[in-house]
Design an enzyme around this catalytic site. Sequence first.
Site, short mmCIF file in Angstrom:
data_model
loop_
_atom_site.label_atom_id
_atom_site.label_comp_id
_atom_site.label_asym_id
_atom_site.label_seq_id
_atom_site.Cartn_x
_atom_site.Cartn_y
_atom_site.Cartn_z
N GLY A 5 13.55 -1.92 -2.34
CA GLY A 5 14.05 -2.48 -3.60
C GLY A 5 13.47 -3.85 -3.89
CG HIS A 32 6.87 -6.64 -5.98
ND1 HIS A 32 5.77 -5.86 -5.72
CD2 HIS A 32 7.41 -6.93 -4.76
CE1 HIS A 32 5.62 -5.72 -4.42
NE2 HIS A 32 6.62 -6.35 -3.81
N GLY A 37 3.74 -4.49 -7.32
CA GLY A 37 3.13 -3.76 -6.20
C GLY A 37 3.81 -2.41 -6.03
CG HIS A 38 7.93 -2.25 -4.77
ND1 HIS A 38 8.49 -3.48 -4.95
CD2 HIS A 38 7.98 -2.01 -3.43
CE1 HIS A 38 8.89 -3.96 -3.79
NE2 HIS A 38 8.59 -3.10 -2.84
CE LYS A 61 2.22 -8.33 1.10
NZ LYS A 61 3.28 -8.15 2.05
CG ASP A 62 3.83 -3.76 4.20
OD1 ASP A 62 4.19 -4.80 4.75
OD2 ASP A 62 4.11 -3.51 3.00
CG LEU A 116 2.58 -8.96 -6.75
CD1 LEU A 116 2.82 -7.89 -7.81
CD2 LEU A 116 3.11 -10.29 -7.25
CB SER A 156 10.77 -8.07 -1.92
OG SER A 156 10.32 -6.83 -2.41
NE ARG A 157 11.11 -10.55 4.55
CZ ARG A 157 10.93 -9.33 5.06
NH1 ARG A 157 9.80 -8.70 4.86
NH2 ARG A 157 11.87 -8.74 5.77
P1 AMP Z 1 8.95 -2.75 0.77
O1 AMP Z 1 9.94 -2.62 -0.33
O2 AMP Z 1 8.52 -4.15 1.05
O3 AMP Z 1 9.36 -1.98 2.01
O4 AMP Z 1 7.64 -2.03 0.25
C1 AMP Z 1 7.66 -0.69 -0.18
C2 AMP Z 1 6.26 -0.21 -0.33
O5 AMP Z 1 5.57 -1.02 -1.28
C3 AMP Z 1 5.45 -0.30 0.99
O6 AMP Z 1 4.65 0.87 1.11
C4 AMP Z 1 4.61 -1.53 0.78
O7 AMP Z 1 3.40 -1.50 1.50
C5 AMP Z 1 4.35 -1.46 -0.72
N1 AMP Z 1 3.98 -2.77 -1.23
C6 AMP Z 1 4.63 -3.94 -1.03
N2 AMP Z 1 3.97 -4.96 -1.62
C7 AMP Z 1 2.88 -4.42 -2.21
C8 AMP Z 1 1.80 -4.96 -2.97
N3 AMP Z 1 1.70 -6.25 -3.24
N4 AMP Z 1 0.84 -4.11 -3.42
C9 AMP Z 1 0.93 -2.78 -3.14
N5 AMP Z 1 1.93 -2.21 -2.43
C10 AMP Z 1 2.89 -3.02 -1.97
#
Ligand code: AMP
Length: 276
Positions: A30, A33, A35-36, A149-150, A184, A186-187
């Site tokens: 959640g 942004h 990226g998501h 990104k991860d 990008l 969330s942190r």
């Molecule tokens: P998270 O909510 O941080 O667990 O991220 C969910 C998914 O979004 C994971 O597959 C992340 O790698 C991807 N993600 C996070 N930030 C970015 C970003 N800046 N660009 C592309 N994908 C992202």
Amino acid sequence: MQVLTTIQELKDFKKSLIHQDTLGLVPTMGALHKGHQSLMQKSIQQNTHTIVSIFVNPTQFGPTEDFNKYPRTLEKDCEICQKLGVSAVFAPQITEMYQKEDEITLNPPKSMGYVFEGFVRENHFNGVLQVVLKLFNLIQPHFAYFGQKDAQQLLILKRLVQDMFLPLTIIPCETIRDADGLALSSRNIYLSEEERTIALEIPKALQKMETLFKQGCNSSKELIAQAKTCISHVELDYFTITDYNLHITSTPKHNEAIALIAGKVGKTRLLDNLWF
Ligand code: AMP
């Protein structure tokens, strides 16, 4: 768009799909942004239906990490998903996902799961594997979308699919950045204005590395040394170049290597990388 909070609601949603439909899954925590959103857009383009999971997974956070203060913005997230054309959001409570006190857990490969992020964040990838396998089994998507990104997470989850013969394909998605280059995350909201300026050392270092690589430099030692000249205030946890098995490599090759960088700016940990 449906907002599903229980496994029963998820099962009913699955029943409403037609046999030839393809289902794409975008797992997230959640605070969505751009990226998501790029993952969601890719899934929407490629599948009949897209389901976005929104779940701040407790088992991937260490005891001193930011689980309690992690941003939770479900209502706004659902609006974003609806506008993009997502078919359903799956946003379960913790008790729905973890029904027992002492559950079966999964270990990542030793050589991949306890280095870099897995070294700094003890048992982080065990928690990631546990929740992602639960999501894959519950949702049974044809495709699952994860961000480059991860990088370490993406490579370990590809191994989960291979090693456990899971009937789905992982689709890697490129990193989306702000105009200033910061990836990008969330942190990023934790960063003060001053900290954000410091954080830009990271994309600058990676950009310098990419330019040098494109100019023909293929020595990891040289690439890291040059890139590190951009870093003066970020407290680095690691900055290294590996192959896709996360083995350190001295000579990165195109499409075979990644530079992994992580560090702290104030109290905020930042993560970035370069896919050669
Ligand atoms: P998270 O909510 O941080 O667990 O991220 C969910 C998914 O979004 C994971 O597959 C992340 O790698 C991807 N993600 C996070 N930030 C970015 C970003 N800046 N660009 C592309 N994908 C992202």
